[in-house]
Structures are given as structure tokens and as C-alpha cells.
Scaffold this active site. Structure first.
Site, PDB file in Angstrom:
ATOM      1  N   TRP A 160     -25.320  15.247 -10.485  1.00 58.87           N
ATOM      2  CA  TRP A 160     -24.739  14.068  -9.855  1.00 58.87           C
ATOM      3  C   TRP A 160     -24.607  12.891 -10.822  1.00 58.87           C
ATOM      4  CZ3 TRP A 160     -27.378  17.741  -7.284  1.00 58.87           C
ATOM      5  CH2 TRP A 160     -26.886  18.158  -6.049  1.00 58.87           C
ATOM      6  N   CYS A 172     -22.691  18.771  -3.003  1.00 61.44           N
ATOM      7  CA  CYS A 172     -23.000  19.309  -1.681  1.00 61.44           C
ATOM      8  C   CYS A 172     -21.908  20.209  -1.107  1.00 61.44           C
ATOM      9  CB  CYS A 172     -23.363  18.191  -0.718  1.00 61.44           C
ATOM     10  SG  CYS A 172     -22.010  17.029  -0.344  1.00 61.44           S
ATOM     11  N   HIS A 197     -22.354  13.973   3.557  1.00 61.65           N
ATOM     12  CA  HIS A 197     -23.114  15.115   3.056  1.00 61.65           C
ATOM     13  C   HIS A 197     -22.630  16.354   3.796  1.00 61.65           C
ATOM     14  CE1 HIS A 197     -26.116  17.549   1.260  1.00 61.65           C
ATOM     15  NE2 HIS A 197     -26.814  17.716   2.360  1.00 61.65           N
ATOM     16  N   ASP A 223     -28.942  24.217   4.563  1.00 60.29           N
ATOM     17  CA  ASP A 223     -28.467  23.316   3.508  1.00 60.29           C
ATOM     18  C   ASP A 223     -28.945  23.836   2.160  1.00 60.29           C
ATOM     19  OD1 ASP A 223     -27.565  21.250   1.969  1.00 60.29           O
ATOM     20  OD2 ASP A 223     -28.538  19.661   3.121  1.00 60.29           O
ATOM     21  N   TYR A 259     -20.419   9.326  -4.409  1.00 61.11           N
ATOM     22  CA  TYR A 259     -20.364   9.502  -2.956  1.00 61.11           C
ATOM     23  C   TYR A 259     -21.754   9.405  -2.337  1.00 61.11           C
ATOM     24  CZ  TYR A 259     -22.133  14.347  -2.852  1.00 61.11           C
ATOM     25  OH  TYR A 259     -22.913  15.476  -2.950  1.00 61.11           O
TER      26      TYR A 259
END
Length: 706
Positions: free
Chosen positions: A237, A273, A331, A354, A537
Site C-alpha cells: 500500500w 483489497c 474495502h 477477507d 483509498y
């Protein structure tokens, strides 16, 4: 007497695949679903005698054992203790037809099937072949059973889809190629299970647990990320992506999974994600578990699970990193459909999974399955990770000013910001369906209040110190509030809002207006500190773009509008690939409360135009034309056009694009040769170092004959 010998084995592949809904798999293997009969025919070189006894042996895994249900022995008879059975159907001379049924709770995976023949004084054994056994959403006794055929078509058989992203007030859609039936993908999905930490620790126990979708889906959620087990995708990220692929440039799972497999299980760089969710959807659908992709807007990452997301800013409005809590613009995770024998039938249905590596669960970066019903009812004590998901959709947001003397002042509290427009693709169409009601009761309702308090109590955060204030704050700030509106402690004297004057487009100036209203008759002086930063984001600020301050005078109940702009020259070198800017206005009111306003800005890319000429027919070429425009006031070079689509292109297509002058349009043509019929999704992606990728897609109806 000579032993009975088999001359030919016919697995009735076409017949069985059609009956088991596995015809779409690009594989020569026999692929079956558990809990359902399949047919096999044997031709013998010698005559079958009445005294010949047939015994079948099915086995899976490295160390098959009857005690682990990974090896079963069954005769030509009624169903035995194992649940497997074989019966002889009508047969012709020299040929025997058998119907074999596996139980609805059989272990899934790759099997060997042997036949033992006892001819009195002669005994022989022959390997009939291999087959892959999958979960079966068509079987009422399977834990993954899904009653509605349209749902099964969408969540099991659809090999393309839509993933939603953006910000809550500007939701965008992106096509994703799941490609679960493409060549090698099922093999790769099974290899993912075999590479798991559980399998390496104890292969026999691991394989024996593969009858349970709870277990299988949890293992997959750990293996899709690479944090613990050298899984499929490495997340990133921050920084540049030179040593891998920018997460925004992926358009599907097939390329990622093949890259991991062909490079001997080396994690693929990089994912975020939506990439983790897209890959996990592919793997679970390939194994037969109904799965969909979910997007949660304003998604909370509550590190300490106290259901409060605390944000700290300094006196200029700049974000301070004093907590690991965060609120992401969006997300993406998954839901899979199965029953919960471990929790009870009330919690059956959609389960949250997840694969994005955010927090460890039982020592591993994995999350779920968590029942959506448990989340809605505040049952945060139930397996697995329901408290983390509950916080993601229900936590409070609290903003504090942190002064240099370490004093802090709470200036903003919002109980309705988190968990907005929870979205998924509709069944049978590409439209968006809001599933927020599956996760929580209406905000501000009595039932929602009761569930929130129940969750706090179960988490043990309502009885001590600061965490008790979460409950009081929740009660105090229950009035309606909107994004960009401050709810201060005490009666507010000034209100405000940040507005966009026009839709923001990359390459153009961004025009905004700060609106301030004096709510009382007294004269007010307001010191405004405004800042803008390029953010990810995840709302993590990366580069400051703009900062100014000024004093605003407001007369009795006066409203003033202060226009300002962020020029392209100011943001062009600061903008991240996410194309997001966060504007913050901190207003200090003399003899009054401070006021905080925030505006999330997502810069829009120009659209791609995709045209497909002529009918699309299997094994016949069709021409595709893609037109796009350089949105910038500068020449761009090194652009690449990428295209992919299951059933249309067997590998991702890449075409280098010549340089484009400012605002110049360019047209690229290429050819596709469809190899599967039905509704197909063609994805196109223009990648450049000068701007974030520009994506588009088109749906095609491919026929078998013209």
C-alpha cells in the site's frame, strides 16, 4: 479360470459433466460434484461370471485412511457406512454400466478410483482412473446447497463480474475476470490447499477436513495473501511498484493465479483489497462454494476493537498518526454461502471472508468465515472474526484536535459514517445491489442501538475508563448528521460544508466552495485553516497539495460562500494512482466550538469506447476497436493497452500505444477469437506512467454457430 480383465474404461465424461454442471471447466479430467450419482462403463475381455465380486476403492490425499474418511471401500450394494455406493445398471454383453454415488459430505479434492475383482480363486485390482470431487450447491444435503438456480448461475458458474469502488458519493464499477473454469485454474486452486500451513503441518488431518466449507474457506482466506504461508498475492500500500505490478493494473484472477503456479508458488506482486477478493472469489467458485464480492464504503479498520475510530489532527488540520485506527474510502471482501453447523442454523447463509492481510486471527493473517447474521445481531463473540467485521461496518468516528501541550479536544463525532452502501453485483445483471441491511439495522433505530450496546458488552469495552465514553457518546450524538457536517460538544453556533462546483476530471482544475453559516444573531469571526492532500483509498495522506488560512467575518445569521480551486499544476505531481484528494477545513470559532469539514475527491478518468464489429461466434475472429483520449495538457508516452476475458482470450493481450499529444484521441484495433459460447465479458485497460489506468468493458453474446 482366468482372471477377469478390463479392455476399456469409459468415464462417460460428457454425460457426467453435463449432469454435474462442470462442462465449463477447460480440463480433460473427470470433474464431479459430491452427493450426486455419476456413471462409468467397463468393457471386459472375458465373460463376467455370477460369482465375480466387485469392490470399489476411492481415495484422496497423500495418506488415505478409512478413519479419516479419505479412503472408502464399497461393494455393489446399497449405501454403506461411508455413504458411498455403487449399483449396476442395465448392461450389454461384455459391458457393465455402474452408477456410483458419493455422500454429500465427502472430502473434496482429487481422487483415485480402483476396482478389485474377486473371481473365486483369482484376485485382481485395476486403477479405473482419477477424478476431482467438488462441493455441490445443487445437492440439498450439501452444506453449500443454494436453492435458487439463478443464484447458482451467478455465484458458482459466472466467470466474470463487477467490483465496486470509489467513494460513497461517487461509486464506480470495475470489471473483473474470475475465470474459474480456465485451463489450470482448478489445479491451481487445489494446489493452494496443498501449500497451506495446515497441510504442511499434518497432511492427513488437513485433507480429512476438506469436507467442510468452513474449514476450506478459512484456509483459502489465509493462502490468498502471502503474509504467513507464501500464498498467492503479496500486498503493498506504500511506495512504488517497480518490482511488481501496480494493484490497479490487474483486471482478473487468471493471470495472477497462473503466475503464482508457474513460478513455483512465488507470491505475485502486488495486490490490494479488491485483488485479494477477486482472487479468492475465483478459487472458491472453482471449488464449488457459492461466492460473491462485497464492497463496504467508509470501512473502519479498528485495531483495538473498541468500536471507536479515533482520528487526531493538529491545529492546522493536518492528520497526525497517533493511532493505528483508520477509515478506508472502501474495502472489498467476500461472502460465501454455506450452513454453520458449528454455530446453529440461525447463522446459516452468507459468511464474510477477507483475504486482505489486516489483522491476525489465531496467529495467522486470515479472516472469517463470519456469519452476516451474527454481525447484524451483534454476536461478536462467535467464530470467526465477527468482532472485526462488526467494527468495519459499525464503529463510531471521533476526531480530536491534538495541541502541542498534549491537550486534546473532541471536535467531531459521527455514528453514521461507517458502513455505507455495502454493495455487490446483482444476480444476472451488472447493476449494483445494496446489502447494507444484511449487516446492520437502520442507523439510529432502537434495534440498532440495542445491538451496538450488546456488542460493546460482549467485547468488554463498556465498563472501564475511556471506553465507557463510547457508549455515552453514541447516545449523545444520535441526531441525524451528514458527511462534512460537524456535531460539536454543546450547541453549535456555526455550520459549514465543502462542495464541489463540478465533477472533478483528471487533467483539469478542481473547483470547490466552502460554505459557512452563522446560526446565531451574534457577530462571529472564524479562522479557517484549509488543506488538501493526495491520499490512498485507505485515506492515508501521502503528499500535501494545498494549505492556506484566512479569517472570515460572519454577521447575524449570515451565510458566506468562499470559492477556491486546486489547479492541475498543484496536484499533478502529488496525485497517487488512487486519484484521490482529501480536503480538510478546520474552522476555529471565537467563543465557540471548533468546526471540522472534510471532502473526499475522486478524480474521474475519461472513458474508453469499445466497439466489437460483426457477430461473435465460437472459433471465428472478431475485430475490436478501442478509442480513448489523452486527458492531459501534456504529451504522454509509454502507454500499454491490455485486454482479457474468459472465453475470449486465452492469455492477456498487451499492445504498445504510440505517444499521444495533449487531448489527442487514439484508436487501437485487435482481434479476438472466442472459444466459449454464452455471455462473455471483454475487459480493456489503458496503462500509463502519466495517469492512472483507464478501464472499460463490454459484454458479448457468443454463439456456437452464425
Amino acid at each position: 479360470m482366468a482372471a477377469l480383465k478390463i479392455a476399456n474404461i469409459n468415464w462417460q465424461s460428457k454425460l457426467n459433466k453435463a449432469a454435474h454442471h462442470t462442462s465449463d471447466y477447460s480440463s480433460t479430467e473427470v470433474i464431479l460434484r459430491r452427493g450426486q450419482a455419476f456413471t462409468i462403463s467397463l468393457n471386459f475381455q472375458t465373460t463376467v461370471q455370477p460369482w465375480d465380486n466387485f469392490t470399489f476403492i476411492a481415495s484422496t490425499g497423500p495418506s488415505p485412511a478409512e478413519s479419516q474418511h479419505t479412503k472408502v471401500i464399497f461393494n455393489l450394494s446399497d449405501e454403506g457406512a461411508s455413504g458411498w455406493s455403487a449399483t449396476q445398471e442395465h448392461s450389454e454383453h461384455g459391458c457393465m454400466n455402474f452408477t456410483i454415488v458419493s455422500p454429500a459430505n465427502a472430502v473434496i479434492g482429487r481422487y483415485k478410483l480402483k476396482l478389485q475383482i474377486d473371481s473365486g480363486n483369482k484376485f485382481s485390482s485395476v486403477l479405473l482412473g482419477h477424478f476431482v470431487l467438488l462441493f455441490n450447491p445443487w445437492c440439498p444435503n450439501d452444506d453449500v446447497y443454494m436453492a435458487n438456480e439463478k443464484d447458482r448461475q451467478e455465484y458458482v458458474l459466472n466467470d466474470s463480474g463487477i467490483i465496486f469502488h470509489g467513494v460513497e458519493k461517487y461509486i464506480q464499477q470495475e470489471a473483473w475476470n474470475y475465470g474459474q473454469f480456465e485451463e489450470d485454474i482448478l489445479d491451481i486452486s487445489l494446489a493452494i490447499l496443498d501449500r497451506s500451513l495446515n497441510h504442511r503441518k499434518d497432511p492427513s488431518i488437513d485433507v480429512s477436513n476438506r469436507n467442510n466449507p468452513i474449514y476450506v474457506s478459512r484456509v483459502i482466506s489465509a493462502m490468498v495473501n502471502s503474509n504467513d504461508e507464501k500464498g498467492v498475492v503479496e500486498g503493498k500500500w506504500n511506495g512504488k511498484y517497480r518490482s511488481g505490478t501496480n494493484p490497479l493494473h490487474w483486471s482478473g484472477s487468471v493471470t495472477i493465479l497462473r503466475k503464482w503456479y508457474r513460478r513455483r508458488y512465488k507470491p505475485v506482486r502486488y495486490g490490494q483489497c479488491w485483488v485479494f477478493a477477486g482472487v479468492m472469489c475465483t478459487v472458491l467458485r472453482s471449488l464449488g462454494i457459492p461466492t460473491r464480492v462485497i464492497t463496504n464504503f467508509n470501512s473502519a479498520h479498528d485495531r483495538n476493537i473498541n468500536l471507536s475510530i479515533d482520528k487526531y489532527i493538529d491545529i492546522s488540520g493536518k492528520t497526525l498518526h497517533l493511532t493505528e485506527d483508520s477509515v478506508w474510502n472502501f474495502h472489498v471482501w467476500n461472502e460465501s454461502w454455506f450452513i454453520r453447523r458449528d454455530l446453529g442454523s440461525f447463522y446459516d447463509g452468507w459468511q464474510v471472508l477477507d483475504a486482505t492481510p489486516q489483522e491476525v486471527s489465531k496467529g495467522i493473517f486470515q479472516c472469517g468465515p463470519a456469519s452476516t447474521k451474527a454481525i447484524k445481531e451483534g454476536d461478536v463473540n462467535l467464530d470467526y472474526d465477527s468482532s472485526f467485521v462488526f467494527a468495519a461496518v459499525n464503529a463510531d468516528c471521533v476526531t480530536w484536535i491534538h495541541y502541542s501541550n498534549k491537550r486534546k479536544e473532541r471536535i467531531y463525532s459521527n455514528t453514521r459514517k461507517i458502513g455505507k452502501f455495502i454493495s455487490t453485483k446483482a444476480v444476472g445483471t451488472n447493476s449494483r445491489v445494496d446489502v447494507t441491511d444484511n449487516y446492520k439495522y437502520p442507523e439510529g433505530s432502537l434495534k440498532e442501538r440495542q445491538v451496538y450496546k450488546k456488542a460493546l458488552k460482549l467485547l468488554g469495552v463498556s465498563s472501564t475508563g475511556r471506553r465507557t465514553k463510547v457508549t455515552r457518546r453514541r447516545r449523545r450524538f444520535s441526531v441525524a448528521r451528514r458527511q462534512n457536517m460537524t456535531v460539536p460538544t454543546g450547541k453549535p453556533t456555526v455550520s459549514g460544508k465543502l462542495n464541489l462546483d463540478a465533477s472533478p476530471v483528471i487533467g483539469q482544475d478542481i473547483l470547490l466552495t466552502l460554505s459557512l453559516r452563522n446560526l446565531i444573531t451574534d457577530f462571529k469571526t472564524i479562522k479557517v485553516k484549509l488543506s488538501a492532500s493526495a491520499v490512498l483509498y485507505t485515506r492515508k495522506p501521502k503528499t500535501e497539495i494545498l494549505q492556506w488560512s484566512r479569517s472570515i467575518q460572519l454577521g447575524s445569521e449570515e451565510v458566506k460562500e468562499i470559492p477556491f480551486k486546486i489547479s492541475y499544476s498543484q496536484y499533478k505531481n502529488a496525485l497517487m494512482d488512487d486519484r484521490k484528494i482529501l480536503v480538510t477545513a478546520l474552522c476555529e470559532v471565537r467563543q465557540g466550538n471548533s468546526l471540522l469539514m472534510e471532502k473526499d475527491i475522486l478524480l474521474q478518468d475519461p472513458f474508453l469506447t469499445i466497439k466489437v464489429f460483426g457477430p461473435t461466434v465460437v472459433h471465428k475472429a472478431a475485430n475490436v476497436q478501442v478509442t480513448f483520449t489523452n486527458p492531459l495538457s501534456e504529451t504522454v508516452t509509454d502507454c500499454v493497452l491490455r485486454a482479457e476475458g474468459s472465453g475470449l482470450l486465452k492469455e492477456q493481450l498487451q499492445i504498445n500505444v504510440a505517444q499521444m499529444a495533449p487531448m489527442e484521441s487514439s484508436t487501437i484495433e485487435f482481434e479476438i477469437i472466442p472459444y466459449k459460447s454464452g455471455t462473455r465479458q471483454l475487459q480493456v485497460d489503458l496503462v500509463s506512467n502519466h495517469f492512472s489506468d483507464i478501464k472499460g468493458f463490454v459484454m458479448l453474446d457468443v454463439t456456437l454457430v452464425q
